[in-house]
Write a protein that holds these residues in place. Structure first.
Motif, PDB file in Angstrom:
ATOM      1  N   ASN A  31       1.020  -1.289  -0.120  1.00  0.00           N
ATOM      2  CA  ASN A  31       0.047   0.018   0.164  1.00  0.00           C
ATOM      3  C   ASN A  31       0.953   1.114  -0.087  1.00  0.00           C
ATOM      4  N   ASP A 175      -4.774  -6.561  -6.115  1.00  0.00           N
ATOM      5  CA  ASP A 175      -5.819  -6.271  -7.221  1.00  0.00           C
ATOM      6  C   ASP A 175      -7.230  -6.854  -6.668  1.00  0.00           C
ATOM      7  N   SER A 178     -11.065  -4.071  -3.662  1.00  0.00           N
ATOM      8  CA  SER A 178     -11.378  -2.991  -4.499  1.00  0.00           C
ATOM      9  C   SER A 178     -10.849  -1.519  -4.078  1.00  0.00           C
ATOM     10  N   GLN A 179     -10.666  -1.403  -2.913  1.00  0.00           N
ATOM     11  CA  GLN A 179     -10.155  -0.114  -2.410  1.00  0.00           C
ATOM     12  C   GLN A 179      -8.652  -0.097  -2.816  1.00  0.00           C
ATOM     13  N   GLU A 180      -7.757  -1.112  -2.567  1.00  0.00           N
ATOM     14  CA  GLU A 180      -6.527  -0.807  -3.165  1.00  0.00           C
ATOM     15  C   GLU A 180      -6.333  -0.753  -4.681  1.00  0.00           C
ATOM     16  N   ARG A 181      -7.169  -1.306  -5.348  1.00  0.00           N
ATOM     17  CA  ARG A 181      -7.291  -1.166  -6.785  1.00  0.00           C
ATOM     18  C   ARG A 181      -7.325   0.250  -7.379  1.00  0.00           C
ATOM     19  N   ILE A 182      -8.090   1.014  -6.443  1.00  0.00           N
ATOM     20  CA  ILE A 182      -8.420   2.516  -6.811  1.00  0.00           C
ATOM     21  C   ILE A 182      -6.959   3.109  -6.341  1.00  0.00           C
ATOM     22  N   LYS A 183      -6.292   2.659  -5.238  1.00  0.00           N
ATOM     23  CA  LYS A 183      -5.083   3.346  -4.904  1.00  0.00           C
ATOM     24  C   LYS A 183      -3.913   3.212  -6.043  1.00  0.00           C
ATOM     25  N   LYS A 184      -4.170   1.997  -6.639  1.00  0.00           N
ATOM     26  CA  LYS A 184      -2.970   1.813  -7.558  1.00  0.00           C
ATOM     27  C   LYS A 184      -3.072   2.600  -8.750  1.00  0.00           C
ATOM     28  N   GLY A 185      -4.251   3.193  -9.125  1.00  0.00           N
ATOM     29  CA  GLY A 185      -4.220   4.239 -10.244  1.00  0.00           C
ATOM     30  C   GLY A 185      -3.545   5.604  -9.699  1.00  0.00           C
ATOM     31  N   SER A 186      -3.928   5.886  -8.223  1.00  0.00           N
ATOM     32  CA  SER A 186      -3.063   7.163  -7.927  1.00  0.00           C
ATOM     33  C   SER A 186      -1.727   6.866  -7.702  1.00  0.00           C
ATOM     34  N   ASN A 189      -0.047   7.910 -11.056  1.00  0.00           N
ATOM     35  CA  ASN A 189       0.142   9.468 -10.941  1.00  0.00           C
ATOM     36  C   ASN A 189       1.195  10.216 -10.297  1.00  0.00           C
TER      37      ASN A 189
END
Length: 311
Positions: A31, A175, A178-186, A189
């Protein structure tokens, strides 16, 4: 059953392990707690790379006394090599070493190359004498050899880093969560933001240092940052999540091609779970996860075969 489900939620579901090969607890590893070390590594490595690439033509023409055409050709060849060596790093990481050890090993090669390059610009016997009026003595063969050894060690080192750092950062997010999957996109960035920061500092501040304070210092500063990058990366080892290497990707690509030809006339079952090589949730390839079924990647014709089925 509730206790078992609750215990399973404490661990990652993507097959990642810690540095000792044990299943990892989500709250203790990966994380965002692991990302600063990886982002710091990328920022320092890019600063070191662009600290050389942004102004290397000037060094070749003004210090090694090469012609513009010859200098430009040498730089183009070196930069092309830097973009080919990631193929070596990617294959070694996926098939044998894993991303962590590939980054660590190639970073040391990178640092050795930076040190050699700094010495070639600092030690009097390793650099050509300064021009006397219009007379510019060319570099001797040993001076060329030392310089280009350092330069191409950097090209080799960047191959193991460039191909693995972003993927290793993505490994820190589960993966299946669901919460960590969103953080992967950040994470991506921030990854490209730190990359750009390193490139910006190199293309401005370091170029000024090289042309006004000397090339020894101009190469020495990126070398220092590369050492910091290695230290930052190793410091985060207890926090990382690791994916096990799954064998040679080249062999698997060949297997897909052969299987797609052999199975081109098979009827696709309606149940997509039957398309996999195993019935449980894990993949038959160690260190890999099952791919979700898709109809977008057909094999040779519009038959609905997915790559999972062909494999």
């Amino acid at each position: 059953m509730l206790l078992v489900d609750e215990k399973n939620k404490q661990y990652t579901g993507d097959g990642s392990v810690d540095f000792k090969g044990r299943p990892v607890l989500k709250k203790n590893t990966g994380n965002w707690r692991a990302c600063p070390f990886i982002l710091g590594t990328e920022c320092c490595e890019r600063l070191a790379y662009y600290g050389i690439a942004a102004n290397i033509v000037t060094y070749l023409t003004h210090k090694l006394h090469q012609g513009n055409v010859y200098a430009a050709r040498n730089v183009t060849t070196w930069q092309g090599t830097c973009y080919l060596t990631p193929l070596i790093g990617a294959i070694l990481a996926d098939a044998y070493w894993g991303r962590y050890w590939t980054i660590a090993g190639f970073s040391i090669i990178y640092l050795i190359g930076m040190c050699i390059l700094t010495l070639s610009a600092s030690v009097p016997v390793l650099k050509p004498v300064e021009c006397l009026g219009s007379i510019c003595p060319p570099a001797t063969p040993p001076q060329y050899v030392v310089f280009f050894i350092g330069l191409y060690l950097i090209a080799l080192g960047t191959g193991g880093i460039k191909s693995c750092v972003s993927s290793f950062g993505a490994d820190q997010f589960d993966d299946t969560d669901s919460q960590e999957r969103i953080k992967k996109g950040s994470f991506f960035n921030w990854f490209y933001f730190t990359l750009s920061i390193g490139a910006l500092i190199s293309s401005s501040f370091l170029v000024w240092i090289q042309e006004n304070a000397g090339w020894g210092l101009g190469f020495g500063i990126p070398t220092l940052f590369m050492g910091l990058a290695i230290g930052s990366f190793l410091l985060g080892t207890p926090l990382y999540r690791f994916q096990k290497p799954g064998g040679s990707p080249i062999i698997r690509i060949c297997q897909v091609v052969v299987a797609s030809v052999r199975k081109r006339d098979l009827v696709v079952p309606e149940d997509s779970s039957l398309l996999y090589e195993t019935l449980d949730n894990s993949s038959a390839i160690e260190g890999s996860r099952k791919l979700k079924h898709t109809n977008e990647l057909s094999c040779g014709r519009d038959c609905g075969y997915s790559c999972d089925y062909c494999y």
